[in-house]
Design an enzyme around this catalytic site. Structure first.
Site, PDB file in Angstrom:
ATOM      1  N   TYR A  51      14.609  22.849  27.721  1.00  0.00           N
ATOM      2  CA  TYR A  51      13.959  22.530  26.444  1.00  0.00           C
ATOM      3  C   TYR A  51      13.254  21.178  26.496  1.00  0.00           C
ATOM      4  O   TYR A  51      12.475  20.853  25.610  1.00  0.00           O
ATOM      5  CB  TYR A  51      14.975  22.504  25.292  1.00  0.00           C
ATOM      6  CG  TYR A  51      15.711  23.796  25.032  1.00  0.00           C
ATOM      7  CD1 TYR A  51      15.361  24.988  25.657  1.00  0.00           C
ATOM      8  CD2 TYR A  51      16.792  23.815  24.147  1.00  0.00           C
ATOM      9  CE1 TYR A  51      16.063  26.160  25.409  1.00  0.00           C
ATOM     10  CE2 TYR A  51      17.496  24.988  23.895  1.00  0.00           C
ATOM     11  CZ  TYR A  51      17.130  26.154  24.532  1.00  0.00           C
ATOM     12  OH  TYR A  51      17.832  27.300  24.288  1.00  0.00           O
ATOM     13  N   HIS A 107      21.642  29.373  32.317  1.00  0.00           N
ATOM     14  CA  HIS A 107      20.629  29.824  31.367  1.00  0.00           C
ATOM     15  C   HIS A 107      20.186  31.277  31.598  1.00  0.00           C
ATOM     16  O   HIS A 107      19.971  32.020  30.639  1.00  0.00           O
ATOM     17  CB  HIS A 107      19.414  28.883  31.431  1.00  0.00           C
ATOM     18  CG  HIS A 107      18.684  28.738  30.143  1.00  0.00           C
ATOM     19  ND1 HIS A 107      18.096  27.567  29.734  1.00  0.00           N
ATOM     20  CD2 HIS A 107      18.440  29.618  29.146  1.00  0.00           C
ATOM     21  CE1 HIS A 107      17.516  27.741  28.554  1.00  0.00           C
ATOM     22  NE2 HIS A 107      17.714  28.985  28.180  1.00  0.00           N
TER      23      HIS A 107
END
EC number: 1.1.1.-
Length: 275
Positions: A51, A107
Site C-alpha cells: 500500500y 499477501h
C-alpha cells in the site's frame, strides 16, 4: 450501545472484529484517517507493504493517545519478498515505528513462483522471535492452505479474502472455519457498494433499522462471524462504518442477503495473480 466485538484467534490472541482498511490511501490521507478512526473507537488498522503508506500509519500511531497494547496492527508480506520475509518485516516495522506486528499476513500465494511455503516457514520463525504475535495469509484457496498445513504443521490464524454480498465464498469460509482459520473480508462493501447498496433487501433493511446500506452490509459481515475491514479516508464515512453496534440482523435477514451471492470476483484470481 453494545461494545465493539472481538474475535479470539486459534493461537489465543484476540483481535477486534471491525477494523479500518487503508488500501489506496496516501501517507498524508492515512494520518487523518487513523486519527479519526481511533477517536470514534477503532482499535484495528490493516495496512500492507504494497500500500506504500506504512510510514503514514506509523506517524499516526506515534501521535496517538491510545496505548500500543490496545491497538491491533496488521501489515502484509508482498509477493516480491517471499524469499526474504525477515528483511521485509524489519522494513515494515521501521516504517510503522513499532517493535512488533499483531498480525502479519502473506499477501498472495503467487503459485506461479511457488515460494509461499518457504515464505510461511520464514514467518513462523519471525513469530517465534516475538516480532509478530499472529501469522496468517490473504487470498489463499483451499489447496494453498492445505499445502501450508501439510508441509509445516502450522495453520494460519486468518485467511483474508475478497468477500462481500456478491462474492460470499461460502465453501472457503466453511473450510476455514473447520480448520479454525478465521475468515476476514477485504473489499467488504464490494468497492463502494456498486451493485450492492441498491439491492432491495439492503435498502429495506436500511429503512427498518434506520441505518445506511453500508452499515447493513458491515453488520452482515459481523453477524456472519467474519472479521471486516472497510476502507475509507473520509471522516464521516469512517465514523458511519463503526456505528454498527446498536443493532443485529436476524437469521432470516442474513439469509436474504445470502441470496445476493453471484460468485462475482472484483479483484484478481489468487491462482493467477502475481508471478
Amino acid at each position: 450501545m453494545a461494545n465493539p466485538t472481538v474475535i479470539k484467534l486459534q493461537d489465543g490472541n484476540v483481535m477486534p472484529q471491525l477494523g479500518l482498511g487503508v488500501w489506496q490511501a496516501s501517507n498524508e490521507e492515512v494520518i487523518t484517517a487513523i486519527q479519526k478512526a481511533l477517536e470514534v473507537g477503532y482499535r484495528s488498522i490493516d495496512t500492507a507493504a504494497a500500500y506504500k503508506n506504512e510510514e503514514g500509519v506509523g506517524k499516526a500511531l506515534k501521535n496517538a493517545s491510545v496505548n500500543r497494547e490496545e491497538l491491533f496492527i496488521t501489515t502484509k508480506l508482498w509477493n516480491d519478498d517471499h524469499k526474504r520475509p525477515r528483511e521485509a518485516l524489519l522494513d515494515s516495522l521501521k516504517k510503522l515505528q513499532l517493535d512488533y506486528i499483531d498480525l502479519y499476513l502473506m499477501h498472495w500465494p503467487v503459485p506461479a513462483i511457488d515460494h509461499y511455503v518457504e515464505a510461511w516457514k520464514g514467518m513462523i520463525e519471525l513469530q517465534k522471535e516475538g516480532l509478530i504475535k499472529s501469522i496468517g495469509v490473504c487470498n489463499f484457496q483451499i489447496h494453498h492452505l492445505q499445502r501450508l498445513i501439510d508441509e509445516t504443521g502450522v495453520t494460519p490464524v486468518i485467511n483474508q479474502i475478497e468477500l462481500h454480498p456478491l462474492m460470499q465464498q461460502r465453501q472457503l469460509h466453511a473450510w476455514n472455519a473447520t480448520h479454525k482459520i478465521q475468515t476476514e473480508s477485504w473489499s467488504p462493501l464490494a468497492q463502494g457498494g456498486k451493485g450492492v447498496f441498491d439491492q432491495k433487501v439492503i435498502r429495506d433493511l436500511a429503512d427498518k433499522y434506520g441505518k445506511t446500506p453500508a452499515q447493513i452490509v458491515i453488520r452482515w459481515h459481523l453477524d456472519s462471524g467474519l472479521v471486516v475491514i472497510p476502507k475509507s479516508v473520509t471522516p464521516s464515512r469512517i465514523a458511519e462504518n463503526f456505528d454498527v453496534w446498536d443493532f443485529r440482523l436476524d437469521k432470516d435477514e442474513l439469509g436474504e442477503i445470502a441470496k445476493l451471492d453471484q460468485g462475482k470476483r472484483l479483484g484478481p484470481d489468487p491462482d493467477q495473480f502475481g508471478g
